[in-house]
Design an enzyme around this catalytic site. Structure first.
Site, short mmCIF file in Angstrom:
data_model
loop_
_atom_site.label_atom_id
_atom_site.label_comp_id
_atom_site.label_asym_id
_atom_site.label_seq_id
_atom_site.Cartn_x
_atom_site.Cartn_y
_atom_site.Cartn_z
N HIS A 112 -3.79 14.25 0.35
CA HIS A 112 -4.03 13.40 1.52
C HIS A 112 -2.88 13.50 2.51
O HIS A 112 -3.09 13.69 3.73
CB HIS A 112 -4.23 11.95 1.08
CG HIS A 112 -4.30 10.98 2.21
ND1 HIS A 112 -5.34 10.95 3.11
CD2 HIS A 112 -3.44 9.98 2.61
CE1 HIS A 112 -5.13 9.99 4.00
NE2 HIS A 112 -3.99 9.39 3.72
N ASP B 147 0.84 -1.20 0.00
CA ASP B 147 0.00 0.00 0.00
C ASP B 147 0.87 1.24 0.00
O ASP B 147 1.82 1.34 0.79
CB ASP B 147 -0.92 0.00 1.23
CG ASP B 147 -2.03 1.04 1.10
OD1 ASP B 147 -2.56 1.21 0.00
OD2 ASP B 147 -2.36 1.66 2.11
N GLU C 232 -10.36 4.05 3.37
CA GLU C 232 -9.47 4.81 2.51
C GLU C 232 -9.83 4.50 1.06
O GLU C 232 -9.81 3.34 0.65
CB GLU C 232 -8.00 4.48 2.80
CG GLU C 232 -7.54 5.02 4.14
CD GLU C 232 -6.04 4.95 4.35
OE1 GLU C 232 -5.53 5.69 5.20
OE2 GLU C 232 -5.38 4.14 3.66
N GLN D 203 -3.60 2.61 14.90
CA GLN D 203 -2.49 3.12 14.09
C GLN D 203 -1.71 4.21 14.83
O GLN D 203 -0.47 4.24 14.79
CB GLN D 203 -3.03 3.67 12.76
CG GLN D 203 -1.95 4.16 11.81
CD GLN D 203 -2.55 4.61 10.48
OE1 GLN D 203 -3.74 4.50 10.24
NE2 GLN D 203 -1.70 5.13 9.60
N ARG E 63 -7.76 3.93 13.02
CA ARG E 63 -6.93 5.10 13.25
C ARG E 63 -6.35 5.15 14.67
O ARG E 63 -5.22 5.62 14.86
CB ARG E 63 -7.73 6.37 12.98
CG ARG E 63 -8.21 6.52 11.54
CD ARG E 63 -7.08 6.57 10.56
NE ARG E 63 -7.57 6.84 9.20
CZ ARG E 63 -6.81 6.78 8.12
NH1 ARG E 63 -5.54 6.44 8.23
NH2 ARG E 63 -7.32 7.06 6.93
N GLU F 48 -9.15 4.10 -2.55
CA GLU F 48 -7.95 3.84 -3.33
C GLU F 48 -8.28 3.10 -4.63
O GLU F 48 -9.38 2.57 -4.79
CB GLU F 48 -6.95 2.99 -2.52
CG GLU F 48 -6.55 3.59 -1.18
CD GLU F 48 -5.35 2.89 -0.55
OE1 GLU F 48 -4.58 2.26 -1.31
OE2 GLU F 48 -5.19 2.99 0.67
N THR G 25 -8.89 -5.55 3.72
CA THR G 25 -8.79 -4.69 2.54
C THR G 25 -9.78 -5.23 1.52
O THR G 25 -9.75 -6.43 1.21
CB THR G 25 -7.37 -4.70 1.94
OG1 THR G 25 -6.44 -4.24 2.92
CG2 THR G 25 -7.29 -3.80 0.71
N GLU H 28 -9.96 12.68 7.14
CA GLU H 28 -9.88 14.00 6.53
C GLU H 28 -11.25 14.69 6.50
O GLU H 28 -11.36 15.89 6.78
CB GLU H 28 -9.35 13.88 5.10
CG GLU H 28 -7.93 13.37 5.00
CD GLU H 28 -7.60 13.00 3.57
OE1 GLU H 28 -7.12 13.87 2.83
OE2 GLU H 28 -7.84 11.83 3.20
N ASP I 254 -8.96 0.41 1.65
CA ASP I 254 -7.99 0.01 2.66
C ASP I 254 -8.52 0.43 4.03
O ASP I 254 -8.23 1.51 4.53
CB ASP I 254 -6.64 0.67 2.36
CG ASP I 254 -5.56 0.21 3.32
OD1 ASP I 254 -5.56 -0.97 3.68
OD2 ASP I 254 -4.69 1.04 3.68
N LYS J 51 -3.92 -1.90 9.84
CA LYS J 51 -4.28 -2.10 8.43
C LYS J 51 -4.43 -3.56 8.06
O LYS J 51 -4.87 -3.88 6.96
CB LYS J 51 -3.18 -1.49 7.55
CG LYS J 51 -2.90 -0.03 7.79
CD LYS J 51 -3.87 0.84 7.04
CE LYS J 51 -3.38 2.28 7.04
NZ LYS J 51 -4.17 3.12 6.13
#
Length: 423
Positions: free
Chosen positions: A140, A133, A206, A247, A244, A208, A264, A371, A240, A260
């Site tokens: 971002h 990834d 996420e 993480q 948070r 992607e 996925t 975000e 993905d 993560k």
């Protein structure tokens, strides 16, 4: 006629708003209750065309290979190489043309090989060998950097010089529609003196694109821009999922790990690189100029529109929460692959590269809840009094993507996942 010709028409009626006109022909793997064996097909309108049936009937042939499409993944087909990919796509396009009689007029084969998509069940399209990834959207990376380090130190010093990435888990890449269990892990709330173990409280998505590698490279070998491009079989939507809070506690000093690793999601369709050729565009200007091995001569980005909807248990219909475009990516998929192999890392047929979260310059174009809600400080209003900063149990998130042509679109279908409670 070239398979990308906008004038092409199929004998299968296809609505102009469909993701799957004859100019697309994305590959997937499916089965039906009547025929439970996994096999390869392509999407055309509201149907899936059974390529294993066409191969068995002799309408598609391969030199020195049999039963290529009677497989549980696309890996065997991808291993045959770019020349075979091109020739096969052209043959499928020919068979589906409105003015070509071979399949059109063979009613028994048409009845058995053209299956309504709502009768089919879709499987992982590839056997994922490795998953990497990346972190390649400047918007971002800047947004995240501002939240955690402040505006003056948003981008780390290496970000403009190198495609940043990490090796993820191939074992938990799943096809659209697979529920995602809320992960557990070590959390350290800001006010706590020590970490605790428990369910993630800041679950995120996420947005992607996944890059599907269709050819291998040898250990110790570097790739040119052209070699890397030819190794890319196609693209798929990719979510993905990210924890948070897990993480935030674990990522120093080696980056994402358990935050993560739990899931996925990818869409069931792989849109070929060739089908996306009409939608190539140049990416953002790169300053400073990359080192020589990363410099590009070609336009390696794509004008590919992306949208995300969020459905909660209390909303009657999904709420659109973001819309952006793949063309914004600072580091292209080709550059990512060139860099990945530059140390001598061997690439395998079936490797999957995540583009990294795709965000645009406007607030409405951000590709993650982190975000969109600015770390939870600005919750999203979904209507009817429903707000979200991160994802709740029961929430269903759906991503869509398409390239808009003149009177047709080349689309990716969708990738959906619903959040299950932690156990």
């Amino acid at each position: 006629m070239h398979p990308n010709d906008p004038k092409l028409r199929s004998f299968i009626e296809v609505d102009p708003s469909s993701d799957f006109p004859i100019q697309n022909l994305p590959y997937g793997v499916f089965f039906t209750p009547e025929q439970p064996d996994l096999r390869v097909g392509v999407a055309i309108g509201d149907f899936v065309l059974d390529l294993a049936a066409l191969e068995a009937a002799g309408l598609i042939r391969f030199d020195n290979a049999n039963g290529v499409f009677a497989k549980p993944s696309l890996n065997a087909f991808m291993a045959l190489g770019p020349k075979v990919w091109t020739r096969t796509r052209a043959r499928i396009s020919e068979l589906l043309r409105h003015d070509h009689p071979e399949l059109r007029d063979n009613m028994p084969l048409r009845r058995s090989a053209l299956i309504p998509q709502n009768f089919a069940q879709f499987h992982m399209p590839i056997a994922v060998q490795g998953f990497t990834d990346f972190y390649s959207s400047k918007e971002h990376a800047t947004n995240v950097g501002i939240m955690f380090r402040g505006k003056d130190n948003a981008l780390m010093p290496n970000w403009l010089s190198i495609p940043i990435g990490y090796n993820g888990r191939a074992s938990t890449v799943v096809v659209s529609g697979t529920p995602i269990r809320r992960p557990r892990g070590q959390l350290k709330p800001p006010t706590a003196d020590a970490p605790v173990f428990g369910p993630c409280r800041r679950l995120d998505f996420e947005l992607e694109m996944g890059v599907v590698i269709g050819q291998a490279s040898a250990m110790g070998e570097m790739l040119t821009e052209q070699q890397a491009e030819e190794m890319i079989f196609g693209f798929t939507l990719l979510n993905d999922w990210s924890a948070r809070d897990i993480q935030a506690w674990e990522y120093v000093p080696l980056g994402p790990f358990q935050a993560k690793a739990f899931g996925t999601s990818i869409s069931p369709w792989i849109v070929t690189r060739e089908a996306l050729e009409p939608f190539r565009v140049k990416g953002p200007a790169q300053d400073p100029v990359p080192l020589s091995y990363l410099q590009q001569k070609g336009a390696n980005n794509y004008d590919l529109q992306l949208a995300v909807d969020l459905k909660t248990e209390t909303l009657q219909k999904p709420a659109g929460i973001t819309r952006t475009n793949f063309k914004y990516m600072y580091w292209s998929s080709v550059q990512q692959l060139v860099h990945h192999a530059s140390s001598g890392c061997a690439m395998n047929v079936g490797d999957l590269l995540g583009s990294g979260t795709i965000s645009g310059p406007d607030k409405s174009e951000r590709g993650s809840m982190l975000e969109l809600s600015w770390g939870g400080a600005e919750p999203l209003d979904l209507g009817n009094g429903v707000q979200r900063s991160f994802l709740d149990d029961g929430d269903s998130l759906t991503m869509r993507g398409w390239c808009q042509g003149n009177g047709y679109r080349v689309g990716f279908g969708e990738v959906e996942g619903t959040i299950l409670p932690s156990v």
